[in-house]
Design a protein around this motif. Structure first.
Motif, mmCIF file in Angstrom:
data_model
loop_
_atom_site.group_PDB
_atom_site.id
_atom_site.type_symbol
_atom_site.label_atom_id
_atom_site.label_comp_id
_atom_site.label_asym_id
_atom_site.label_seq_id
_atom_site.Cartn_x
_atom_site.Cartn_y
_atom_site.Cartn_z
ATOM 1 N N PHE A 85 0.785 -1.389 0.113
ATOM 2 C CA PHE A 85 0.173 -0.196 -0.063
ATOM 3 C C PHE A 85 0.884 0.989 0.116
ATOM 4 C CE2 PHE A 85 0.938 -0.917 4.535
ATOM 5 C CZ PHE A 85 1.031 0.665 5.008
ATOM 6 N N ASP A 86 0.344 2.307 -0.616
ATOM 7 C CA ASP A 86 0.971 3.660 -0.406
ATOM 8 C C ASP A 86 0.226 4.695 0.203
ATOM 9 O OD1 ASP A 86 2.605 2.069 -2.173
ATOM 10 O OD2 ASP A 86 1.722 3.240 -4.192
ATOM 11 N N LEU A 87 1.014 5.315 0.920
ATOM 12 C CA LEU A 87 0.536 6.660 1.625
ATOM 13 C C LEU A 87 1.238 7.836 0.995
ATOM 14 C CD1 LEU A 87 0.591 5.680 5.184
ATOM 15 C CD2 LEU A 87 -1.135 5.262 3.773
ATOM 16 N N HIS A 88 0.257 8.911 0.385
ATOM 17 C CA HIS A 88 0.767 10.016 -0.387
ATOM 18 C C HIS A 88 0.619 11.312 0.661
ATOM 19 C CE1 HIS A 88 0.191 8.482 -4.603
ATOM 20 N NE2 HIS A 88 0.128 7.357 -3.642
ATOM 21 N N PHE A 89 2.014 11.700 1.332
ATOM 22 C CA PHE A 89 2.034 12.813 1.980
ATOM 23 C C PHE A 89 2.433 13.858 1.053
ATOM 24 C CE2 PHE A 89 1.530 9.668 5.467
ATOM 25 C CZ PHE A 89 0.817 10.277 6.244
ATOM 26 N N GLU A 90 3.497 14.599 1.234
ATOM 27 C CA GLU A 90 4.190 15.612 0.510
ATOM 28 C C GLU A 90 4.940 14.641 -0.546
ATOM 29 O OE1 GLU A 90 7.293 14.269 3.428
ATOM 30 O OE2 GLU A 90 5.202 14.576 3.699
ATOM 31 N N LYS A 91 5.365 13.315 -0.207
ATOM 32 C CA LYS A 91 5.811 12.679 -1.336
ATOM 33 C C LYS A 91 5.026 11.286 -1.174
ATOM 34 C CE LYS A 91 10.170 11.330 0.756
ATOM 35 N NZ LYS A 91 11.666 11.119 0.964
ATOM 36 N N ILE A 92 5.362 10.313 -1.880
ATOM 37 C CA ILE A 92 4.752 8.939 -2.138
ATOM 38 C C ILE A 92 5.675 7.938 -1.129
ATOM 39 C CG2 ILE A 92 4.066 7.170 -3.446
ATOM 40 C CD1 ILE A 92 3.260 9.366 -5.676
#
Length: 901
Positions: free
Chosen positions: A90-97
């Motif tokens: 899974f990926d979490l997209h904050f200021e970058k991925i």
């Protein structure tokens, strides 16, 4: 996993007042070995802050440390990668991925579900959940949050959220009322049912009272409605009256509108009148030229100071009127056009009048200056142009006006000025240089040949041409290298001269005053030219309003058309463009005006070089000093450039002088019948060095002289050795010894710092050849004795013991006594006397080395005598054989021989 949650809550989140709601064990995609935990937390204090925290196990122990935290509000996208198949990525997209891989799909799903619920509960923001199953985004009833013990980590459920939403905290007043109620009902604590029944009964009583109160207020409501109806009727009557009043005031309103419009038109008319008056006053004040100015421009006297001042003021006023910045629309007015045309006509008329007057002034100056040339023809001075410059500078402001208003006439005046002044300066400078040439040649022998001729211009030119002709070259004959000739028996050999049958010349014939006079004349020529050029350049800058210190454009190359006088610059493409640099224009004007200076200087330098090649030393020093002075003032000025070009010629002549001296060294021939003595080029080098040191004292070009010294001294050394090898009458060692002694004495006396190494070399060569000459000459007085002891030394060298040499038949005691008897004191003295005479015959009187050589021979003879005695003592011990003369006898012989001669 429960133990890890408990440990993380206790060690990391409880100290920060945070609660851990969900946890997932992850690693970065592609780096599965480095595991860490992602934790979803909320703060226990309001306002609640939701975070995603990355926790990593420490490398130094088993405890965990907080690595990084992200606010949930910064989360933009949650990408579960696949909504159907089980997938731990899974990926979490904050200021970058950030790409993660969970340890299990269940942990990943639980963590994503927790994030969704926290977003719905606290943030209510749009977070994109991509590839997430819809089942994970449903709120299922869970154990309420109150059921979770304090300090334990439980996941947030739907029940928790609903419980939190239904709960409302009591305010202070509600708490007070409940306390009062509970104090009146003691049974509330012991019997809740009885307390509830009592509250129910009291509520019924209150409801009944409320219904009765509502029924009692119905009558009052009816009365209020009647009053409202009456008020509405009154309002209708007031509206009718207001309508009538409005109809009455309608006519008054129309009249007021007309009055207001009339006032606006009057105000607008006044404003326009004021603006029109302002425009007229502007035009009258700025475009009206006084009658006095007009008269000055049309009829003003350009010859008097008052007239020039009036014309200058009028021209400035006219320029101001023509350059006034008109407002939009002014150029459309007929009056303005007529006034501008009038100004243009005045400008053209005055520009023609001014240009004509200045051209006449230029022509008159040429005639007036020519009349004064006669008084300068016999003196080495140039006419002074200061009065002419002073008179013309009165027109400087008018020239500036002409430059800005009519550039064509300005350039025409510039060209005419250069034409007239170039011819004037050419006559003055040529006459000036003719006088200089006469003064230079007047003290030399060739001037006597022309002394009877009249000193007119034609005669001077004829003399100059004869001096410059190929048949009258002075370089080889009058140079110092040919002034000294080879001497024979103390007298120098004479050389023939090629200077117009001038006859033979020697060192005594040279008059130092001639060179000094030439130096003064050359210095006077440069001293006269410098102020003349500087004054003219300063005048050009002021009169033609050109800046002398403006940077030149490096993108273009100049095209100087001196003959045509056109001031243009050639672009790299080949097109001719106007000169933009005023400094270039000054330099080109100076080149046009003084175009004859450089060739005249070169002719004068050539004449001085032919009179005496050593004059190039004087010219190099003087010219270098003047170039250095000019460059300090302005490195790019005409004077600096011209003198720099001439300096190149002077330096070339100086180098040629040095080369000629070296060439003449190589061409020296010695007589086979007379002894050599001091070679002529050695004496000439002494003369050159002495003269050069006096000339170049504190000079700027000392480095050139040092280079020349190095070349000359090398040539002297090489050619002394060459002549010594070719000498037949004088021994080689004598030639080398005498000449290098002379060179060493010269360098020691002059103390030339750059020739210290050569001075040491000359001393060494002198010493070596002195010793060689002494040794080679001393074998003759005791020849048989020398041969005898050479044989003794040969036997010893062959291995015969020294004490056994006397047993050799050819070298026994009797043979030794026989040889010694052949050299009694009388014979020794006679041999020494003959040796002295021979040395005297070899040496020259000029260097006076006879006593030095004789003393060295005496020491060498005594050394040989001691050597012979030592051999006798070692090879013939106890024989009693001794020389028939002693060391004291040798000293007496040498002393008496030296005194007798």
């Amino acid at each position: 996993m429960t133990a890890i949650k408990h440990a993380l809550q206790r060690d990391i989140f409880t100290p920060n007042d945070e609660r851990l709601l969900s946890i997932v064990n992850v690693c970065k995609a592609g780096k599965k070995k480095k595991n860490c935990f992602l934790c979803a937390t909320v703060t226990t204090e309001r306002p609640v802050q939701v975070k995603v925290v990355k926790v990593k196990k420490s490398d130094k122990g088993d405890f965990y440390k907080r690595q990084i935290a992200w606010a949930l509000r910064d989360l933009a996208v949650v990408d579960a990668k696949d909504a159907i198949k089980e997938n731990p990525d899974f990926d979490l997209h904050f200021e970058k991925i950030y790409k993660w891989v969970a340890s299990s799909t269940a942990e990943k799903n639980a963590f994503i579900s927790c994030i969704w619920k926290l977003n719905q509960r606290y943030l209510r923001k749009k977070i994109d959940f991509v590839n997430v199953s819809s089942q994970l985004l449903e709120e299922l009833p869970k154990v309420t949050e109150e059921s979770v013990p304090s300090g334990e980590n439980q996941s947030v459920t739907g029940g928790d959220e609903e419980a939190v939403d239904e709960y409302q905290e009591l305010n202070a007043r509600e708490e007070q009322d409940i306390e009062i109620m509970m104090e009146g009902c003691e049974c509330a604590i012991s019997n809740a049912e009885a307390f509830a029944e009592k509250l129910s009964r009291e509520l019924q009583v209150l409801d009944g009272a409320n219904i009765q109160s509502i029924m009692a207020s119905e009558k009052q409501v009816n009365i209020l409605m009647q009053l409202l109806d009456e008020a509405l009727k009154e309002v209708d009557q007031i509206e009718l009256k207001l309508s009538s009043y409005e109809e009455m005031l309608q006519s008054v309103k129309e009249q007021m509108d007309q009055i207001s419009e009339s006032n606006h038109l009057i105000h607008l008319s006044n404003t326009n009148n004021v603006k029109l008056l302002s425009e007229i006053e502007f035009l009258v004040n700025h475009m009206d030229l006084a009658k006095g100015h007009i008269k000055a421009l049309q009829e003003g006297d350009l010859a008097s100071s008052r007239g020039i001042e009036a014309c200058t003021n009028a021209a400035d006023a006219l320029l101001q009127c023509m350059n006034v910045a008109l407002r939009p629309g002014h150029d459309m007015l007929l009056a303005v056009k007529q006034q501008q045309q009038r100004f243009s006509d005045l400008r053209e008329h005055f520009a023609r009048r001014l240009a004509s007057h200045l051209n006449n002034v230029f022509v008159q100056q040429g005639h007036d200056q020519s009349s004064t040339l006669a008084q300068h023809s016999v003196e080495l001075t140039l006419p002074n142009h200061h009065p002419f410059h002073r008179d013309l500078l009165r027109y400087a402001k008018l020239m500036e006006w002409l430059k800005s208003t009519d550039h064509g006439k300005y350039e025409g005046l510039t060209k005419n000025y250069m034409d007239y002044l170039s011819r004037l300066y050419e006559r003055e400078i040529k006459d000036f240089f003719e006088v200089a040439k006469i003064k230079m040649t007047g003290t030399t022998k060739e001037s006597k040949k022309f002394a009877t001729l009249p000193r007119k211009e034609s005669a001077v030119k004829q003399e100059t041409e004869s001096l410059h002709g190929s048949s009258g070259k002075l370089t080889g004959s009058t140079s110092s290298l040919n002034k000294l000739s080879v001497q024979s028996s103390g007298n120098r050999r004479s050389q023939s001269s090629s200077l117009l049958d001038m006859g033979n010349m020697s060192a005594s014939d040279l008059d130092v005053a001639d060179r000094t006079k030439f130096d003064k004349i050359f210095e006077q020529v440069l001293s006269e030219l410098e102020p003349l050029c500087l004054a003219e350049q300063d005048f050009i800058s002021k009169f033609f309003k050109l800046q002398q210190h403006q940077n030149m454009s490096a993108s273009m190359t100049e095209a100087e058309d001196v003959d045509g006088g056109s001031l243009t610059r050639q672009h790299s493409s080949g097109t001719l463009l106007p000169i933009s640099s005023e400094k270039d224009m000054i330099r080109q004007m100076m080149i046009k005006i003084f175009r004859c200076i450089e060739p005249e200087l070169n002719n004068l330098i050539a004449l001085g070089d032919k009179i005496d090649s050593f004059n190039s030393l004087y010219m190099l020093v003087k010219m270098s000093h003047h170039v250095w002075t000019a460059q300090n003032v302005d490195p790019a000025s005409f004077l600096s450039t011209t003198l720099g070009n001439v300096l190149v010629t002077v330096k070339r002549n100086f180098d040629k002088c040095i080369s000629n001296q070296i060439r003449q060294m190589e061409e020296v021939k010695i007589s086979k019948k007379s002894k050599v003595g001091i070679l002529p080029f050695v004496a000439e080098f002494e003369e050159f060095a002495g003269l050069a040191e006096s000339i170049f004292k504190n000079a700027e070009r000392r480095g050139d002289l040092d280079k020349a010294y190095t070349k000359l001294i090398r040539g002297v050394f090489v050619n002394v050795e060459k002549v010594a090898n070719e000498s037949q009458k004088t021994p080689r060692d004598v030639v080398m010894m005498e000449n290098f002694h002379h060179i060493f004495a010269t360098l020691s006396r002059l103390k030339i710092s750059c020739l210290e190494a050569e001075k040491k070399e000359a001393k060494q060569k002198y010493t070596d050849h002195l010793q060689s000459y002494v040794i080679s000459s001393l074998g003759q007085p005791l020849e048989k004795l020398n041969h005898f002891f050479e044989g003794v030394e040969a036997r010893v060298a062959q291995g015969v013991r020294e004490e056994e040499v006397s047993y050799q038949l050819a070298f026994n005691k009797q043979e030794l006594r026989k040889v010694i008897k052949e050299y009694p004191g009388k014979e020794v003295k006679k041999g020494l006397d003959n040796l002295y005479k021979k040395v005297d015959k070899h040496l020259c009187e000029e260097e006076n080395l006879l006593q030095v050589v004789w003393h060295s021979m005496q020491d060498e003879f005594i050394r040989q005598y001691k050597h012979f005695e030592g051999l006798i003592a070692r090879c013939y011990p106890g024989s009693g054989v001794t020389m028939e003369f002693t060391i004291q006898d040798i000293l007496d012989y040498c002393s008496s021989i030296a005194q007798s001669h």
